[in-house]
Design a protein around this motif. Structure first.
Motif, PDB file in Angstrom:
ATOM      1  N   GLY A  83       0.785  -1.234   0.000  1.00  0.00           N
ATOM      2  CA  GLY A  83       0.000   0.000   0.000  1.00  0.00           C
ATOM      3  C   GLY A  83       0.806   1.267   0.000  1.00  0.00           C
ATOM      4  O   GLY A  83       0.263   2.363  -0.166  1.00  0.00           O
ATOM      5  N   GLY A  84       2.091   1.164   0.221  1.00  0.00           N
ATOM      6  CA  GLY A  84       2.942   2.348   0.200  1.00  0.00           C
ATOM      7  C   GLY A  84       3.034   3.015   1.558  1.00  0.00           C
ATOM      8  O   GLY A  84       2.437   2.588   2.547  1.00  0.00           O
ATOM      9  N   LEU A  85       3.775   4.138   1.607  1.00  0.00           N
ATOM     10  CA  LEU A  85       4.006   4.875   2.841  1.00  0.00           C
ATOM     11  C   LEU A  85       2.688   5.425   3.394  1.00  0.00           C
ATOM     12  O   LEU A  85       1.902   6.030   2.662  1.00  0.00           O
ATOM     13  N   GLY A  86       2.427   5.207   4.673  1.00  0.00           N
ATOM     14  CA  GLY A  86       1.216   5.728   5.295  1.00  0.00           C
ATOM     15  C   GLY A  86       0.013   4.818   5.165  1.00  0.00           C
ATOM     16  O   GLY A  86      -1.083   5.183   5.607  1.00  0.00           O
ATOM     17  N   ALA A  87       0.157   3.656   4.563  1.00  0.00           N
ATOM     18  CA  ALA A  87      -0.970   2.725   4.449  1.00  0.00           C
ATOM     19  C   ALA A  87      -1.272   2.116   5.819  1.00  0.00           C
ATOM     20  O   ALA A  87      -0.387   1.893   6.636  1.00  0.00           O
ATOM     21  N   VAL A  88      -2.547   1.858   6.059  1.00  0.00           N
ATOM     22  CA  VAL A  88      -2.998   1.280   7.317  1.00  0.00           C
ATOM     23  C   VAL A  88      -3.209  -0.217   7.125  1.00  0.00           C
ATOM     24  O   VAL A  88      -3.911  -0.634   6.191  1.00  0.00           O
ATOM     25  N   ARG A  89      -2.639  -1.011   8.003  1.00  0.00           N
ATOM     26  CA  ARG A  89      -2.763  -2.469   7.877  1.00  0.00           C
ATOM     27  C   ARG A  89      -4.064  -2.936   8.514  1.00  0.00           C
ATOM     28  O   ARG A  89      -4.447  -2.502   9.593  1.00  0.00           O
ATOM     29  N   GLY A  90      -4.745  -3.847   7.826  1.00  0.00           N
ATOM     30  CA  GLY A  90      -5.977  -4.412   8.347  1.00  0.00           C
ATOM     31  C   GLY A  90      -6.146  -5.849   7.895  1.00  0.00           C
ATOM     32  O   GLY A  90      -5.347  -6.365   7.099  1.00  0.00           O
ATOM     33  N   VAL A  91      -7.205  -6.478   8.401  1.00  0.00           N
ATOM     34  CA  VAL A  91      -7.520  -7.864   8.027  1.00  0.00           C
ATOM     35  C   VAL A  91      -8.967  -7.921   7.578  1.00  0.00           C
ATOM     36  O   VAL A  91      -9.865  -7.424   8.270  1.00  0.00           O
ATOM     37  N   VAL A  92      -9.195  -8.504   6.397  1.00  0.00           N
ATOM     38  CA  VAL A  92     -10.564  -8.629   5.886  1.00  0.00           C
ATOM     39  C   VAL A  92     -11.350  -9.594   6.764  1.00  0.00           C
ATOM     40  O   VAL A  92     -10.910 -10.720   7.003  1.00  0.00           O
ATOM     41  N   ARG A  93     -12.503  -9.156   7.241  1.00  0.00           N
ATOM     42  CA  ARG A  93     -13.375 -10.017   8.028  1.00  0.00           C
ATOM     43  C   ARG A  93     -14.590 -10.496   7.237  1.00  0.00           C
ATOM     44  O   ARG A  93     -15.056 -11.603   7.409  1.00  0.00           O
ATOM     45  N   THR A  94     -15.083  -9.631   6.325  1.00  0.00           N
ATOM     46  CA  THR A  94     -16.265  -9.990   5.540  1.00  0.00           C
ATOM     47  C   THR A  94     -16.130  -9.423   4.138  1.00  0.00           C
ATOM     48  O   THR A  94     -15.662  -8.297   3.957  1.00  0.00           O
ATOM     49  N   LEU A  95     -16.553 -10.222   3.145  1.00  0.00           N
ATOM     50  CA  LEU A  95     -16.620  -9.771   1.754  1.00  0.00           C
ATOM     51  C   LEU A  95     -18.042 -10.010   1.271  1.00  0.00           C
ATOM     52  O   LEU A  95     -18.540 -11.130   1.318  1.00  0.00           O
ATOM     53  N   ILE A  96     -18.709  -8.931   0.829  1.00  0.00           N
ATOM     54  CA  ILE A  96     -20.114  -9.012   0.429  1.00  0.00           C
ATOM     55  C   ILE A  96     -20.275  -8.493  -0.992  1.00  0.00           C
ATOM     56  O   ILE A  96     -19.773  -7.409  -1.333  1.00  0.00           O
ATOM     57  N   TYR A  97     -20.982  -9.261  -1.816  1.00  0.00           N
ATOM     58  CA  TYR A  97     -21.295  -8.843  -3.188  1.00  0.00           C
ATOM     59  C   TYR A  97     -22.552  -7.975  -3.161  1.00  0.00           C
ATOM     60  O   TYR A  97     -23.600  -8.390  -2.666  1.00  0.00           O
ATOM     61  N   HIS A  98     -22.470  -6.742  -3.702  1.00  0.00           N
ATOM     62  CA  HIS A  98     -23.594  -5.804  -3.667  1.00  0.00           C
ATOM     63  C   HIS A  98     -24.138  -5.481  -5.056  1.00  0.00           C
ATOM     64  O   HIS A  98     -24.812  -4.468  -5.229  1.00  0.00           O
ATOM     65  N   GLY A  99     -23.864  -6.290  -6.030  1.00  0.00           N
ATOM     66  CA  GLY A  99     -24.398  -6.057  -7.364  1.00  0.00           C
ATOM     67  C   GLY A  99     -23.538  -5.124  -8.194  1.00  0.00           C
ATOM     68  O   GLY A  99     -23.037  -5.502  -9.250  1.00  0.00           O
ATOM     69  N   ASP A 100     -23.359  -3.875  -7.723  1.00  0.00           N
ATOM     70  CA  ASP A 100     -22.545  -2.915  -8.468  1.00  0.00           C
ATOM     71  C   ASP A 100     -21.181  -2.688  -7.839  1.00  0.00           C
ATOM     72  O   ASP A 100     -20.351  -1.958  -8.379  1.00  0.00           O
ATOM     73  N   HIS A 101     -20.914  -3.297  -6.670  1.00  0.00           N
ATOM     74  CA  HIS A 101     -19.613  -3.176  -6.031  1.00  0.00           C
ATOM     75  C   HIS A 101     -19.415  -4.290  -5.008  1.00  0.00           C
ATOM     76  O   HIS A 101     -20.364  -5.002  -4.659  1.00  0.00           O
ATOM     77  N   LEU A 102     -18.183  -4.444  -4.560  1.00  0.00           N
ATOM     78  CA  LEU A 102     -17.868  -5.365  -3.470  1.00  0.00           C
ATOM     79  C   LEU A 102     -17.671  -4.542  -2.200  1.00  0.00           C
ATOM     80  O   LEU A 102     -17.043  -3.478  -2.216  1.00  0.00           O
ATOM     81  N   ARG A 103     -18.184  -5.056  -1.114  1.00  0.00           N
ATOM     82  CA  ARG A 103     -18.072  -4.371   0.169  1.00  0.00           C
ATOM     83  C   ARG A 103     -17.184  -5.199   1.098  1.00  0.00           C
ATOM     84  O   ARG A 103     -17.452  -6.385   1.325  1.00  0.00           O
ATOM     85  N   TYR A 104     -16.143  -4.568   1.616  1.00  0.00           N
ATOM     86  CA  TYR A 104     -15.224  -5.232   2.538  1.00  0.00           C
ATOM     87  C   TYR A 104     -15.415  -4.671   3.944  1.00  0.00           C
ATOM     88  O   TYR A 104     -15.441  -3.433   4.126  1.00  0.00           O
ATOM     89  N   GLU A 105     -15.570  -5.529   4.924  1.00  0.00           N
ATOM     90  CA  GLU A 105     -15.505  -5.149   6.332  1.00  0.00           C
ATOM     91  C   GLU A 105     -14.103  -5.517   6.802  1.00  0.00           C
ATOM     92  O   GLU A 105     -13.691  -6.682   6.706  1.00  0.00           O
ATOM     93  N   VAL A 106     -13.382  -4.504   7.280  1.00  0.00           N
ATOM     94  CA  VAL A 106     -11.963  -4.686   7.589  1.00  0.00           C
ATOM     95  C   VAL A 106     -11.704  -4.377   9.068  1.00  0.00           C
ATOM     96  O   VAL A 106     -12.174  -3.356   9.593  1.00  0.00           O
ATOM     97  N   GLU A 107     -10.952  -5.245   9.713  1.00  0.00           N
ATOM     98  CA  GLU A 107     -10.559  -5.009  11.101  1.00  0.00           C
ATOM     99  C   GLU A 107      -9.222  -4.276  11.123  1.00  0.00           C
ATOM    100  O   GLU A 107      -8.233  -4.740  10.564  1.00  0.00           O
ATOM    101  N   VAL A 108      -9.233  -3.114  11.782  1.00  0.00           N
ATOM    102  CA  VAL A 108      -8.018  -2.314  11.941  1.00  0.00           C
ATOM    103  C   VAL A 108      -7.823  -2.079  13.432  1.00  0.00           C
ATOM    104  O   VAL A 108      -8.770  -1.703  14.133  1.00  0.00           O
ATOM    105  N   ALA A 109      -6.622  -2.292  13.933  1.00  0.00           N
ATOM    106  CA  ALA A 109      -6.343  -2.135  15.361  1.00  0.00           C
ATOM    107  C   ALA A 109      -6.744  -0.746  15.840  1.00  0.00           C
ATOM    108  O   ALA A 109      -6.363   0.264  15.243  1.00  0.00           O
ATOM    109  N   GLY A 110      -7.550  -0.706  16.908  1.00  0.00           N
ATOM    110  CA  GLY A 110      -7.955   0.562  17.493  1.00  0.00           C
ATOM    111  C   GLY A 110      -9.104   1.239  16.795  1.00  0.00           C
ATOM    112  O   GLY A 110      -9.530   2.320  17.208  1.00  0.00           O
ATOM    113  N   CYS A 111      -9.659   0.656  15.737  1.00  0.00           N
ATOM    114  CA  CYS A 111     -10.776   1.259  14.996  1.00  0.00           C
ATOM    115  C   CYS A 111     -11.895   0.233  14.859  1.00  0.00           C
ATOM    116  O   CYS A 111     -11.653  -0.972  14.785  1.00  0.00           O
TER     117      CYS A 111
END
Length: 371
Positions: A304-332
């Motif tokens: 992701g380059g300098l300043g990117a925030v590391r996270g872990v994908v918890r959920t991937l949902i198909y929404h027809g016109d886009h994909l929705r990711y629920e991401v776990e980020v420490a402290g958020c």
């Protein structure tokens, strides 16, 4: 409190000046509110239940009296004028049609109350029905109509008196989603064709974004921000507005540096990120850095380059016109990202990823309302 904004392009058609309203003498439902509306504008009062938006509308209609302040219409003071002498068309969620009267009789009722000659009444009722595409339903009773058709009749009745302002209080709340979206387009069409001034109350953010020239976001009896739909969505001036209009991600941290219009923020996870310093925050101040889900860029872990925030994908949902990711980020909590279906790479649940964004698309806002 965030400063309220008013339009100064020309003399306002409707103007609220320092309006307050209390029912118990102790707390204000509307608190020192000022708002200017231009002739022909479609202004939506948007906010949660109890925020004061309907009370303000009822004061404009004359059904409630302000405790303090003044209301003006076309340069003349209005708040001392009885409701029946105000030329206002009002549309409610409940339709408020007389069940024993035909469609034509319902629409004609306000004209008869004003003792308009019968020939003029018939002509104006016919014109009003044509405006809402209900000309063939004049002889039917309200019980013979669908919910959407009844709302069209309620709208025709509001228009038949050729009002100075049309007031709408949650008019589409009783309709199903598909019909509500269709009626949004119809009301917008009428507004554009007739050039009428509309003050519209809703708690539905999508409705406000779709229909309005400007949106006034209410909370606790005052206006936090007023602007075009694009301004309200893209440039929220506080965390309440950002969270109330659409989805937004809240990254909490402390300011470590201020660089011109931008602030550098160290997040709970230790990463330093940047955003527009809307809050005029200073070093060491605790803030909320807000980013819309569609502005987040996803990359493989470490890419992701300098300043990117590391996270872990918890959920991937198909929404027809886009994909929705629920991401776990420490402290958020509740970090959401959206990705185009055209992307060839997908990140499955459990995958470590990097999140980044253009710094001009992130906004450094107040922390308290970002909870």
């Amino acid at each position: 409190m965030v400063a309220q904004q008013t339009q100064t392009l020309s003399a306002p058609f409707v103007e609220f000046r320092d309006i307050s309203k209390t029912y118990d003498g102790a707390s204000n439902v509307v608190d020192g509110l000022s708002l200017s509306i231009q002739r022909g504008e479609f202004v939506t009062l948007l906010g949660p239940s109890g925020s004061g938006k309907t009370t303000l509308l009822m004061m404009l209609a004359g059904f409630e009296n302000p405790t303090g302040g003044e209301i003006h219409l076309a340069g003349k003071r209005l708040d001392r004028t009885p409701a029946y002498k105000r030329n206002m068309g009002v549309v409610f969620q409940s339709y408020a049609l007389f069940p024993h009267m035909t469609v034509a009789q319902n629409i004609a009722y306000p004209l008869k109350q004003r003792r308009i000659p019968k020939g003029d009444i018939d002509r104006r009722v016919e014109t009003a029905l044509e405006k809402v595409h209900m000309g063939k339903f004049a002889s039917r009773l309200p019980t013979q109509l669908s919910g959407g058709q009844q709302q069209r009749i309620a709208l025709a009745r509001a228009l038949v008196s050729e009002p100075d302002v049309v007031l709408m209080d949650e008019p589409l709340g009783a309709l199903d989603k598909q019909l509500r979206e269709h009626m949004q387009i119809e009301i917008k069409r009428l507004h554009e064709e007739l050039g009428m001034t509309v003050v519209y109350v809703t708690h539905d953010q999508s409705e406000a974004l779709t229909m309005s020239n400007r949106i006034a976001v209410f909370n606790r009896g005052t206006i936090l921000q007023i602007g075009t739909p694009q301004e309200i969505y893209e440039e929220p001036n506080c965390s309440f507005v950002g969270n109330f209009i659409g989805e937004i991600n809240n990254f909490h941290g402390k300011v470590t540096a201020v660089e011109g219009a931008f602030a550098r923020v160290r997040l709970s996870c230790g990463t330093e990120v940047q955003g527009l310093n809307v809050l005029n925050a200073v070093i060491c101040q605790t803030v909320n850095l807000a980013v819309r889900p569609e502005r987040l860029a996803l990359a493989a872990d470490g890419q992701g380059g300098l300043g990117a925030v590391r996270g872990v994908v918890r959920t991937l949902i198909y929404h027809g016109d886009h994909l929705r990711y629920e991401v776990e980020v420490a402290g958020c909590k509740g970090i959401t990202a959206r990705s185009s279906l055209e992307r060839t790479d997908r990140f499955e649940p459990g995958t470590a990823i990097d999140l980044s964004w253009p710094r001009e698309r992130a906004r450094v806002l107040d922390r308290e309302e970002g909870k």
